[in-house]
Design a protein around this motif. Structure first.
Motif, short mmCIF file in Angstrom:
data_model
loop_
_atom_site.label_atom_id
_atom_site.label_comp_id
_atom_site.label_asym_id
_atom_site.label_seq_id
_atom_site.Cartn_x
_atom_site.Cartn_y
_atom_site.Cartn_z
N LEU A 161 -40.30 -35.52 -2.90
CA LEU A 161 -38.93 -35.59 -3.40
C LEU A 161 -38.29 -34.21 -3.52
CD1 LEU A 161 -39.26 -38.40 -6.08
CD2 LEU A 161 -38.10 -38.53 -3.87
N ASP A 162 -39.07 -33.21 -3.94
CA ASP A 162 -38.55 -31.84 -4.01
C ASP A 162 -38.18 -31.33 -2.62
OD1 ASP A 162 -38.91 -31.82 -6.75
OD2 ASP A 162 -40.78 -30.64 -6.68
N ILE A 163 -39.05 -31.57 -1.65
CA ILE A 163 -38.77 -31.13 -0.28
C ILE A 163 -37.56 -31.88 0.27
CG2 ILE A 163 -39.67 -31.15 2.09
CD1 ILE A 163 -42.48 -30.70 0.81
N TYR A 164 -37.47 -33.17 -0.02
CA TYR A 164 -36.33 -34.00 0.41
C TYR A 164 -35.02 -33.42 -0.12
CZ TYR A 164 -33.41 -38.22 0.83
OH TYR A 164 -32.42 -39.11 1.14
N THR A 165 -35.04 -33.00 -1.38
CA THR A 165 -33.84 -32.46 -2.02
C THR A 165 -33.44 -31.10 -1.45
OG1 THR A 165 -34.45 -33.60 -4.06
CG2 THR A 165 -32.83 -31.84 -4.25
N LYS A 166 -34.42 -30.28 -1.13
CA LYS A 166 -34.15 -28.89 -0.75
C LYS A 166 -34.03 -28.63 0.75
CE LYS A 166 -36.27 -27.26 -4.94
NZ LYS A 166 -37.35 -26.54 -5.58
N SER A 167 -34.46 -29.57 1.58
CA SER A 167 -34.46 -29.33 3.02
C SER A 167 -33.66 -30.39 3.77
CB SER A 167 -35.90 -29.31 3.54
OG SER A 167 -35.93 -29.29 4.95
N LYS A 168 -32.64 -29.93 4.48
CA LYS A 168 -31.81 -30.85 5.27
C LYS A 168 -32.65 -31.55 6.33
CE LYS A 168 -27.78 -30.87 8.28
NZ LYS A 168 -26.77 -30.07 8.95
N GLU A 169 -33.53 -30.81 6.99
CA GLU A 169 -34.37 -31.38 8.04
C GLU A 169 -35.33 -32.43 7.48
OE1 GLU A 169 -34.04 -28.07 7.54
OE2 GLU A 169 -32.86 -27.48 9.28
N LYS A 179 -53.23 -28.78 4.46
CA LYS A 179 -53.98 -30.02 4.30
C LYS A 179 -55.00 -29.90 3.16
CE LYS A 179 -56.75 -33.35 6.87
NZ LYS A 179 -57.35 -33.70 8.15
N LYS A 180 -55.74 -28.80 3.13
CA LYS A 180 -56.72 -28.58 2.06
C LYS A 180 -56.04 -28.51 0.70
CE LYS A 180 -60.26 -26.32 4.82
NZ LYS A 180 -60.95 -25.05 5.13
N SER A 181 -54.89 -27.86 0.64
CA SER A 181 -54.15 -27.74 -0.62
C SER A 181 -53.67 -29.11 -1.10
CB SER A 181 -52.97 -26.80 -0.42
OG SER A 181 -52.20 -26.73 -1.58
N LEU A 182 -53.18 -29.93 -0.17
CA LEU A 182 -52.66 -31.25 -0.54
C LEU A 182 -53.76 -32.21 -0.99
CD1 LEU A 182 -49.99 -31.79 2.26
CD2 LEU A 182 -49.59 -31.23 -0.14
N GLU A 183 -54.99 -31.98 -0.56
CA GLU A 183 -56.09 -32.85 -0.97
C GLU A 183 -56.32 -32.80 -2.48
OE1 GLU A 183 -59.37 -31.63 1.50
OE2 GLU A 183 -58.62 -32.76 3.23
N GLY A 184 -55.89 -31.73 -3.13
CA GLY A 184 -56.05 -31.58 -4.57
C GLY A 184 -54.97 -32.29 -5.37
N PHE A 185 -53.95 -32.83 -4.72
CA PHE A 185 -52.83 -33.50 -5.41
C PHE A 185 -53.18 -34.97 -5.65
CE2 PHE A 185 -50.91 -29.75 -4.05
CZ PHE A 185 -49.59 -29.65 -4.40
N ASP A 186 -52.73 -35.50 -6.79
CA ASP A 186 -52.85 -36.95 -6.98
C ASP A 186 -51.56 -37.60 -6.44
OD1 ASP A 186 -50.80 -36.81 -8.91
OD2 ASP A 186 -52.19 -36.90 -10.60
N ALA A 187 -51.49 -38.94 -6.44
CA ALA A 187 -50.36 -39.66 -5.85
C ALA A 187 -49.02 -39.26 -6.47
CB ALA A 187 -50.58 -41.16 -5.97
N GLY A 188 -48.97 -39.12 -7.77
CA GLY A 188 -47.73 -38.75 -8.46
C GLY A 188 -47.25 -37.36 -8.07
#
Length: 84
Positions: free
Chosen positions: A23-31, A7-16
């Motif tokens: 999208l990367d996780i969607y592509t790489k993970s079936k679940e 959660k703390k790591s994701l707070e540093g990300f902007d919307a893009g």
């Protein structure tokens, strides 16, 4: 890694960056793909049929004693979901 650390790591990300990460996780993970597909288009009837088939397959691959012990339990789950 803990949920708090993520959660703390994701707070540093902007919307893009978050979109690209998803999208990367969607592509790489079936679940993740399965979860996000359902989130985007929640087809409950299709998902119920899918789980009914999975439950039948799981039960049929077990030994006869295990199958009979769990058959009633699985049937209760399927029936309760069908009524909703």
């Amino acid at each position: 890694m803990s949920k708090t650390t993520v959660k703390k790591s994701l707070e540093g990300f902007d919307a893009g960056e978050l979109r690209q990460l998803i999208l990367d996780i969607y592509t790489k993970s079936k679940e993740a793909k399965e979860i996000l597909d359902f989130y985007a288009v929640p087809d409950i009837a299709k998902k119920l049929d899918e789980y009914k088939k999975r439950g039948t397959t799981v039960c049929e691959t077990r030994s006869p004693t295990t199958h009979s012990a769990h058959k009633g339990y699985h049937q209760k789950i399927i029936n309760s979901r069908s009524r909703r």
